[in-house]
Design an enzyme around this catalytic site. Structure first.
Site, short mmCIF file in Angstrom:
data_model
loop_
_atom_site.label_atom_id
_atom_site.label_comp_id
_atom_site.label_asym_id
_atom_site.label_seq_id
_atom_site.Cartn_x
_atom_site.Cartn_y
_atom_site.Cartn_z
N PHE A 113 13.52 13.90 79.87
CA PHE A 113 14.49 15.00 79.95
C PHE A 113 13.91 16.33 79.48
O PHE A 113 14.46 17.39 79.79
CB PHE A 113 15.77 14.65 79.18
CG PHE A 113 15.81 15.13 77.76
CD1 PHE A 113 15.27 14.39 76.73
CD2 PHE A 113 16.40 16.35 77.45
CE1 PHE A 113 15.32 14.84 75.42
CE2 PHE A 113 16.47 16.81 76.15
CZ PHE A 113 15.92 16.06 75.13
N LYS A 114 12.80 16.30 78.78
CA LYS A 114 12.20 17.55 78.29
C LYS A 114 11.87 18.51 79.44
O LYS A 114 11.82 19.72 79.23
CB LYS A 114 10.92 17.26 77.51
CG LYS A 114 11.05 16.27 76.36
CD LYS A 114 11.91 16.80 75.24
CE LYS A 114 11.73 16.05 73.93
NZ LYS A 114 12.23 14.66 73.95
#
Ligand code: PLP
Length: 499
Positions: A113-114
């Protein structure tokens, strides 16, 4: 809109300045000086827009010193063609009627998700530098528990006027995460393994930021540091977007009615992701509870339940390594907001934490925390069981971080009987953490003595799912970064790179 420091000893600055600096000069974190609230008409309009347009709208509420053309260009670069493997960018998957729904935030280039924040941060940062008249080369220092490092390297690779140095704990990342980083391409990228855990690595990086000798050297060289960790406001604000987008997508699909409150379950480490949810709620998104899911390193669960933060505990390496954290930096922002911006009080808690390893918040703050948040943690066995059960019952494959979320959500439902529609944030591709996933699904004979890459194939064959191309070829790529250092050698390593 200006940004002020949670410690109260730095002057308020513009968004561009806050993003460029990363951390406030007094050691605090930048927070917006006032609340942003969306009007009902904004919700109606946002519902009709795609992810990029929603992102542009929400970013422009906070980054008021950026032109709309600058924001649109940043958004187009970050979430444009081919960066993410689905056009929705952050799709919501409903695997059983009524939910829980899974918000898949791992469709980007590094499968975690970064990417949602780190694809856009370099765009915002380079624009911020120009805007603030910066002529120095920007040196991004990153401490990573695995996923931030790779996502930041991908985001900053080849971005002119920047260099990036990533430190990761040698023993604290998965084999896949390590290979993703040490094979990183790009002339402005540097990767260093540290002999220590994530907290040691993060403390080492924080110390370099304020080290007078290192900073003086950089200044002479015409360079300055900035941060791509979630202490940078430029990382946080893009994360607010997907809370809105998930909500509006569910509303558009008639899973929920406009205005109906929902829960989010957030697998949590540094408290960045879940804090973005807190800001989304403040902007008027109908969120009932933010459920903070922890692994065995359950310092946040204890804090949310008791109001006492105590980092003195055994550090565990788990199958969800991106959440193996004992000091969650972004909690400071939450405390600042919940104490009505009481910098003195927040500062004294942070001093206590540094000196004694623990602090206890006052009664009112504690009550506010427990009204908004709920928390529990999943053991290693429970995490693997959640992967197995989700696969067997719904044919849906989740990674160990997401599985922590699922396990904690089941505990939440059992404890509260709350049937509010719920979104579980899915933070990584299951293939990125294939060892744990294979261990959950297959028996020993099928996994024994297999490399990470053989396991990818085994897992793909067993599930019928496609291996993300970014992971598949990794064992064929040359290792470009070999440096390993002790904690006390970190500043020297930075100077060596910047010679
Ligand atoms: C970073 C990360 C987390 C934790 O997010 P925070 O913002 O640090 O709380 C959870 N899961 C994965 C896969 C991550 O990479």
């Amino acid at each position: 809109m200006l940004y002020e420091s949670t410690r109260g000893h730095s002057r308020p600055v513009s968004a561009a300045e806050a993003i460029k600096l990363g951390i406030a000069p007094d050691g605090g974190l930048f927070v917006p000086e006032r609340e942003v609230r969306l009007a009902p008409a904004d919700f109606v309009r946002l519902a009709t827009l795609n992810y990029r347009q929603r992102a542009a709208h929400i970013l422009s509420c906070f980054l008021t010193d950026f032109e709309s053309a600058e924001i649109e260009e940043s958004v187009a670069q970050a979430y444009g063609a081919n960066k993410f493997d689905v056009k929705e960018i952050a799709p919501v998957r409903t695997v059983t009627a009524g939910g829980p729904h899974f918000l898949e935030l791992w469709r980007g280039p590094t499968c975690a998700f970064k990417d949602l924040a780190l694809q856009i941060l370099p765009q915002l940062l380079t624009k911020a530098a120009i805007k603030t008249g910066e002529t120095a080369e920007i040196v991004i220092l990153v401490a990573t528990s695995g996923d931030t490092g790779k996502a930041a390297l991908e985001g900053f690779r080849g971005v002119s006027g920047t260099r990036i140095i990533v430190f990761f704990p040698a023993e604290g990342v998965s084999a896949m995460q390590r290979l993703q980083m040490v094979t990183q391409e790009g002339g402005n990228t540097h990767v260093i393994a540290v002999h220590g855990n994530f907290d040691d690595t993060q403390n080492g990086v924080k110390a370099i930021f304020t080290d007078p000798t290192v900073n003086a050297t950089l200044h002479r060289q015409g360079r300055r540091f900035s941060s791509a960790n979630s202490i940078n406001w430029g990382r946080l604000v893009p994360q607010i977007v997907y809370y809105f987008s998930a909500y509006l997508d569910l509303q558009n699909r008639n899973e929920i009615k406009p205005g109906q409150a929902i829960n989010f379950v957030v697998p949590t480490g540094n408290f960045g992701n879940i804090l973005a949810g807190f800001y989304a709620r403040r902007m008027g998104l109908p969120i009932n509870r933010l459920i903070c899911a922890a692994n065995r390193n359950n310092v946040l669960t204890e804090f949310i339940r008791t109001g006492t933060y105590d980092r003195h505990r055994t550090f565990h390496r788990t199958v969800s390594p991106s959440m193996d954290i004992l000091v969650s930096s972004n909690l400071e922002r939450l405390l600042y907001e919940l104490t009505d911006r009481n910098a003195a009080r927040v500062g004294s808690w942070m001093t206590e934490l540094r000196k004694t390893g623990r602090y206890q918040v006052d009664h009112t703050t504690r009550e506010q925390v427990s009204r908004l948040f709920w928390s529990d943690f999943a053991s290693e066995g429970e995490t693997l069981a959640a992967i197995r059960a989700t696969w067997q019952q719904h044919g849906y494959l989740i990674d160990p971080h997401t599985a922590v979320g699922k396990s904690v959500y089941d505990k939440y439902q059992a404890a509260t009987g709350d049937h509010t529609p719920t979104v579980i944030i899915s933070t990584a591709s299951p293939f990125k953490f294939n060892q744990a996933v294979a261990c959950a699904l297959l028996d020993d004979r099928e996994t024994k003595n297999k490399s990470e890459f053989e396991l990818l194939e085994t897992l793909a064959a067993f599930t019928g799912l496609k291996i993300p191309p970014e992971l598949r070829g990794l064992d064929q790529k040359p290792v470009r970064h070999h440096t390993e250092v002790a904690i006390e050698e970190m500043p020297g390593a930075v100077l060596e790179i910047l010679r």
